[in-house]
Write a protein that holds these residues in place. Structure first.
Motif, PDB file in Angstrom:
ATOM      1  N   GLN A  19      30.961  38.639 -18.210  1.00  0.00           N
ATOM      2  CA  GLN A  19      31.547  39.250 -17.019  1.00  0.00           C
ATOM      3  C   GLN A  19      32.964  38.705 -16.758  1.00  0.00           C
ATOM      4  N   PRO A  20      33.845  39.537 -16.208  1.00  0.00           N
ATOM      5  CA  PRO A  20      35.192  39.071 -15.882  1.00  0.00           C
ATOM      6  C   PRO A  20      35.157  37.847 -14.974  1.00  0.00           C
ATOM      7  N   GLY A  21      35.996  36.884 -15.296  1.00  0.00           N
ATOM      8  CA  GLY A  21      36.069  35.657 -14.520  1.00  0.00           C
ATOM      9  C   GLY A  21      35.140  34.572 -14.997  1.00  0.00           C
ATOM     10  N   LEU A  74      16.727  36.413 -15.947  1.00  0.00           N
ATOM     11  CA  LEU A  74      17.873  35.694 -16.498  1.00  0.00           C
ATOM     12  C   LEU A  74      18.553  36.522 -17.580  1.00  0.00           C
ATOM     13  N   ALA A  75      17.752  37.132 -18.466  1.00  0.00           N
ATOM     14  CA  ALA A  75      18.317  37.965 -19.520  1.00  0.00           C
ATOM     15  C   ALA A  75      19.104  39.131 -18.935  1.00  0.00           C
ATOM     16  N   ASN A  86      23.390  39.842 -19.140  1.00  0.00           N
ATOM     17  CA  ASN A  86      24.008  41.079 -19.603  1.00  0.00           C
ATOM     18  C   ASN A  86      24.764  41.822 -18.512  1.00  0.00           C
ATOM     19  N   ASP A  87      24.203  41.843 -17.318  1.00  0.00           N
ATOM     20  CA  ASP A  87      24.700  42.747 -16.276  1.00  0.00           C
ATOM     21  C   ASP A  87      25.278  42.037 -15.062  1.00  0.00           C
ATOM     22  N   GLY A  88      25.151  40.726 -14.995  1.00  0.00           N
ATOM     23  CA  GLY A  88      25.561  40.009 -13.800  1.00  0.00           C
ATOM     24  C   GLY A  88      24.437  39.958 -12.782  1.00  0.00           C
ATOM     25  N   GLY A  89      24.677  39.251 -11.712  1.00  0.00           N
ATOM     26  CA  GLY A  89      23.655  39.099 -10.673  1.00  0.00           C
ATOM     27  C   GLY A  89      23.581  37.668 -10.206  1.00  0.00           C
ATOM     28  N   ALA A 119      25.808  32.732 -15.013  1.00  0.00           N
ATOM     29  CA  ALA A 119      24.659  33.607 -15.254  1.00  0.00           C
ATOM     30  C   ALA A 119      23.639  33.523 -14.129  1.00  0.00           C
ATOM     31  N   VAL A 120      23.401  32.336 -13.617  1.00  0.00           N
ATOM     32  CA  VAL A 120      22.390  32.135 -12.583  1.00  0.00           C
ATOM     33  C   VAL A 120      22.918  32.495 -11.198  1.00  0.00           C
ATOM     34  N   HIS A 121      24.152  32.087 -10.915  1.00  0.00           N
ATOM     35  CA  HIS A 121      24.666  32.234  -9.553  1.00  0.00           C
ATOM     36  C   HIS A 121      25.694  33.344  -9.390  1.00  0.00           C
ATOM     37  N   GLY A 122      26.019  34.038 -10.488  1.00  0.00           N
ATOM     38  CA  GLY A 122      26.874  35.213 -10.376  1.00  0.00           C
ATOM     39  C   GLY A 122      28.276  34.936  -9.886  1.00  0.00           C
ATOM     40  N   ILE A 123      28.831  33.798 -10.278  1.00  0.00           N
ATOM     41  CA  ILE A 123      30.148  33.407  -9.761  1.00  0.00           C
ATOM     42  C   ILE A 123      31.217  33.540 -10.849  1.00  0.00           C
ATOM     43  N   ARG A 124      32.458  33.591 -10.405  1.00  0.00           N
ATOM     44  CA  ARG A 124      33.620  33.499 -11.283  1.00  0.00           C
ATOM     45  C   ARG A 124      34.060  32.040 -11.357  1.00  0.00           C
ATOM     46  N   LEU A 125      34.698  31.686 -12.447  1.00  0.00           N
ATOM     47  CA  LEU A 125      35.122  30.300 -12.611  1.00  0.00           C
ATOM     48  C   LEU A 125      36.404  29.979 -11.850  1.00  0.00           C
TER      49      LEU A 125
END
Length: 262
Positions: free
Chosen positions: A150-152, A58-59, A63-66, A118-124
């Protein structure tokens, strides 16, 4: 219709209402959470599924996405809340990639929605996010979101999403993910349907949340089991709020957002 409120202290005043706790799958819940609430003097809590991925992972994703493919145990949360005697209110933790239909079918059994970049790596601004929020709007659910860098998926992106759905209440979880996102507070201040939830943020950030948004837009939360509820209560106490504002932050706002006002 407002539901009957439980959780009052010995004087008949409402106890604190935790707007953000998590339930980890397993036989110990909801007993462990309810015991922790009792020790801290917390009456009720809004809860969501936890334990989807290890903390190290999660950490890294913060920081890096995923993205994780682990499914949230939403049915387990619903069942645990049903066993809580009305003290726990379930939120649906939705993966915008695969949970749109499931949330639409089951929204009536829940009281709110969580979306996690953070958990699902999605944009809003992803299509699945828009579809989920549209369902939340129809169900009268608040939407809990923790923004990341992260962008989005930043605070400005939450503002844009909230502007698209002005009748939905959005909750900015943890006042961002850094504990010190005071710039995010400035970004959100002009969007009145976004509230800030305090769990995990620094005291200075919590104080600025009240100053910049107003006490009516700030919510107490604990992030149990990652944080001790007593720590978050001490943080609110350290703000030295006037009684009316303290009452709003510790519970009146949560009850209003969730339609639980007496």
């Amino acid at each position: 219709m407002p539901r009957a409120m439980t959780g009052v202290d010995s004087t008949g005043r409402p106890q604190p209402f935790d707007f953000h706790a998590r339930l980890i799958p397993g036989p110990d819940e909801p007993g462990r959470l309810l015991a922790a609430m009792d020790r801290a003097g917390i009456g009720r809590a809004a809860v969501c599924a936890g334990g989807l991925l290890p903390l190290d992972r999660l950490a890294e994703q913060l920081n890096d996405g995923g993205r994780t493919e682990t499914e949230a145990d939403n049915e387990g949360v619903r069942a645990a809340c049903e066993r809580s005697g009305g003290r726990l209110l379930p939120f649906y933790f939705a993966d915008p990639v695969r949970d749109v239909d499931a949330y639409g079918k089951n929204a009536v059994d829940f009281r709110g929605l969580e979306i996690s970049p953070a958990v699902h790596g999605i944009r809003l601004d992803d299509t699945g996010v828009i579809e989920l929020v549209d369902i939340a709007a129809s169900a009268g659910h608040p939407v809990y979101v923790v923004t990341v860098a992260q962008p989005g998926a930043r605070a400005i992106d939450l503002v844009r999403l909230a502007a698209r759905f002005p009748d939905v209440t959005f909750v900015w979880g943890h006042c961002g993910h850094t504990g010190l996102d005071v710039a995010g507070l400035r970004t959100l201040a002009g969007r009145p349907n976004v509230l800030a939830e305090l769990s995990g943020c620094l005291t200075v950030t919590a104080r600025l949340a009240v100053a910049r948004l107003g006490a009516s837009r700030v919510l107490f939360g604990t992030e149990y089991p990652l944080q001790q509820p007593e720590v978050e209560l001490c943080k609110v106490a350290a703000l030295d709020l006037v009684p009316e504002d303290r009452s709003a932050v510790l519970g009146a706002n949560a009850r209003r957002v969730l339609g639980e006002e007496p």
